[in-house]
Write a protein that holds these residues in place. Structure first.
Motif, PDB file in Angstrom:
ATOM      1  N   LEU A  67       0.770  -1.083   0.169  1.00  0.00           N
ATOM      2  CA  LEU A  67       0.179   0.092  -0.174  1.00  0.00           C
ATOM      3  C   LEU A  67       0.738   1.096   0.038  1.00  0.00           C
ATOM      4  N   PHE A  68       1.917   1.392   0.932  1.00  0.00           N
ATOM      5  CA  PHE A  68       2.739   2.671   0.885  1.00  0.00           C
ATOM      6  C   PHE A  68       3.732   2.489  -0.212  1.00  0.00           C
ATOM      7  N   ASN A  78      13.971   6.630  -1.979  1.00  0.00           N
ATOM      8  CA  ASN A  78      15.379   6.386  -2.757  1.00  0.00           C
ATOM      9  C   ASN A  78      16.411   7.340  -2.272  1.00  0.00           C
ATOM     10  N   ASP A  79      15.783   8.168  -1.231  1.00  0.00           N
ATOM     11  CA  ASP A  79      16.754   9.169  -0.785  1.00  0.00           C
ATOM     12  C   ASP A  79      17.384   8.717   0.549  1.00  0.00           C
ATOM     13  N   PRO A  80      18.673   8.219   0.587  1.00  0.00           N
ATOM     14  CA  PRO A  80      19.273   7.652   1.933  1.00  0.00           C
ATOM     15  C   PRO A  80      19.067   8.662   3.251  1.00  0.00           C
ATOM     16  N   LYS A  81      18.979   9.895   3.147  1.00  0.00           N
ATOM     17  CA  LYS A  81      18.613  10.559   4.336  1.00  0.00           C
ATOM     18  C   LYS A  81      17.315  10.565   4.955  1.00  0.00           C
ATOM     19  N   ILE A  82      16.373  10.122   4.251  1.00  0.00           N
ATOM     20  CA  ILE A  82      14.856  10.056   4.707  1.00  0.00           C
ATOM     21  C   ILE A  82      14.310   8.759   4.545  1.00  0.00           C
ATOM     22  N   ALA A  83      14.848   7.631   3.946  1.00  0.00           N
ATOM     23  CA  ALA A  83      14.228   6.283   3.496  1.00  0.00           C
ATOM     24  C   ALA A  83      13.832   5.719   4.849  1.00  0.00           C
ATOM     25  N   LEU A  84      14.848   5.859   5.764  1.00  0.00           N
ATOM     26  CA  LEU A  84      14.602   4.982   7.077  1.00  0.00           C
ATOM     27  C   LEU A  84      13.221   5.591   7.846  1.00  0.00           C
ATOM     28  N   TYR A  85      13.449   7.131   7.792  1.00  0.00           N
ATOM     29  CA  TYR A  85      12.139   7.870   8.680  1.00  0.00           C
ATOM     30  C   TYR A  85      10.886   7.622   7.844  1.00  0.00           C
ATOM     31  N   SER A  86      10.906   7.442   6.494  1.00  0.00           N
ATOM     32  CA  SER A  86       9.663   7.152   5.940  1.00  0.00           C
ATOM     33  C   SER A  86       9.086   5.827   6.083  1.00  0.00           C
ATOM     34  N   VAL A 103       5.400   2.352  10.172  1.00  0.00           N
ATOM     35  CA  VAL A 103       5.085   1.501  11.181  1.00  0.00           C
ATOM     36  C   VAL A 103       4.334   2.365  12.313  1.00  0.00           C
ATOM     37  N   VAL A 104       4.552   3.777  12.418  1.00  0.00           N
ATOM     38  CA  VAL A 104       3.821   4.297  13.312  1.00  0.00           C
ATOM     39  C   VAL A 104       2.219   4.447  13.055  1.00  0.00           C
ATOM     40  N   TRP A 105       2.035   4.552  11.502  1.00  0.00           N
ATOM     41  CA  TRP A 105       0.596   4.673  11.190  1.00  0.00           C
ATOM     42  C   TRP A 105      -0.038   3.368  11.634  1.00  0.00           C
ATOM     43  N   GLN A 106       0.718   2.230  11.298  1.00  0.00           N
ATOM     44  CA  GLN A 106       0.188   1.006  11.646  1.00  0.00           C
ATOM     45  C   GLN A 106      -0.134   0.571  13.050  1.00  0.00           C
ATOM     46  N   GLN A 140      11.722  -5.341   4.537  1.00  0.00           N
ATOM     47  CA  GLN A 140      12.046  -6.239   3.148  1.00  0.00           C
ATOM     48  C   GLN A 140      10.927  -5.943   2.034  1.00  0.00           C
ATOM     49  N   VAL A 141       9.710  -5.681   2.407  1.00  0.00           N
ATOM     50  CA  VAL A 141       8.555  -5.196   1.461  1.00  0.00           C
ATOM     51  C   VAL A 141       8.756  -3.788   0.971  1.00  0.00           C
ATOM     52  N   LEU A 142       9.209  -2.821   1.762  1.00  0.00           N
ATOM     53  CA  LEU A 142       9.184  -1.308   1.538  1.00  0.00           C
ATOM     54  C   LEU A 142      10.334  -0.868   0.869  1.00  0.00           C
ATOM     55  N   SER A 143      11.358  -1.139   1.537  1.00  0.00           N
ATOM     56  CA  SER A 143      12.510  -0.662   0.912  1.00  0.00           C
ATOM     57  C   SER A 143      13.225  -0.955  -0.240  1.00  0.00           C
TER      58      SER A 143
END
Length: 304
Positions: free
Chosen positions: A131-132, A160-168, A173-176, A242-245
């Motif tokens: 979904l995301f 795709n941006d290494p600076k914000i990918a993890l926070y995305s 996870v927060v949303w869920q 695994q799914v999103l990154s």
């Protein structure tokens, strides 16, 4: 005396089966993982004993060190964001409004909001990830970039941006997760007598005071449990990454986690001993975090 002597075989008879099953299917795999971590093994040949060499190699593994660093940020961001939002929403849904005769109550339609908040929790992680992927598309076909384009903001490379990918990914996870803790905290708040809030309001306490001086202290035990749960979840994160990154932990290992590196070394590189060493480290990190959190956040229980 005979009855007391007879109760012990009765108790043992009930406990024997679950204890044996737990030992076989939980304790035994842990012991085997520790043993495999001391070997060099590709899953087919005979394991070669190497002692602590696998653990020493972890110190020079850049991907593993990056994963540990990511877990640190996740441990900070995930509980703070999730528990903060859940507490805020729970407060609104339970004591944020006014009922009949001016009594303390939740906002109008609070029961419906609880269901809406909880809905993401029933979705499988794989479904949330897919979904995301649509939400985070790097062009205007993505929901977020489409909205940004309408207000004149350029495209953002969420994954795709290494600076914000993890926070995305943490945001997903927060949303869920928020919905589960909204329900958990709501259950805790419902057990607090409304008279306490009403008495404080009569004494002139505002919403800010009610929240930080009454609600949070009385919910501390529930908040502590929630923090431990989210901390354990922060040490996992395998499925959503695994799914999103991008490229499974990318770009450039900017979103990788220990569980993903364990999976990659075991099933991609066939380095089962090395992967088991990662799993052992993750195991001790998790139980250490849980023990320290319960110790540091322990407070005297408030009776009401």
């Amino acid at each position: 005396m005979t009855m007391r002597q007879g109760k012990y075989p009765f108790i043992i008879g009930f406990l024997a089966a679950p204890v044996i099953l737990y030992a076989v299917f939980v304790i035994n795999p842990y012991i085997q993982a520790f043993q495999i971590a001391m070997t060099k093994w590709n899953g087919l040949s005979k394991p070669k004993w190497v002692g602590f060499d696998n653990f020493k190699a972890l110190a020079d593994d850049d991907a593993f060190k990056a994963a540990l660093w990511h877990h640190l940020w996740i441990l900070i961001a995930l509980p703070l964001a999730t528990l903060g939002l859940a507490l805020f929403f729970s407060f609104l849904l339970n004591v944020g409004g006014k009922g009949e005769s001016g009594k303390t109550a939740g906002v109008k339609g609070s029961s419906i909001y609880k269901v809406i908040f909880f809905l993401p929790q029933v979705l499988a992680v794989a479904i949330v990830g897919v979904l995301f992927q649509s939400v985070y598309r790097p062009n205007e076909s993505g929901m977020l970039n489409g909205l940004l384009a309408k207000v004149g903001i350029g495209e953002v490379q969420w994954l795709n941006d290494p600076k914000i990918a993890l926070y995305s990914i943490i945001g997903v996870v927060v949303w869920q997760s928020v919905g589960f803790y909204v329900v958990l905290f709501s259950a805790g708040m419902s057990s607090i007598p409304k008279d306490i809030f009403e008495a404080a309001a009569l004494d002139g306490a505002n919403r800010f005071t009610l929240f930080f001086r009454i609600t949070v202290p009385l919910l501390w035990d529930t908040l502590q449990v929630g923090w431990v749960y989210l901390g354990i979840a922060a040490f996992d994160m395998f499925a959503i990454v695994q799914v999103l990154s991008v490229d499974r932990g990318g770009p450039d290992n900017s979103t990788t986690v220990v569980a993903l590196e364990t999976y990659r070394n075991a099933f991609t590189y066939a380095k089962y001993g090395y992967a088991s060493a990662m799993g052992v480290v993750l195991f001790f990190m998790t139980i250490t975090f849980a023990a320290l959190t319960l110790r540091v956040t322990r407070r005297e229980r408030i009776e009401y």
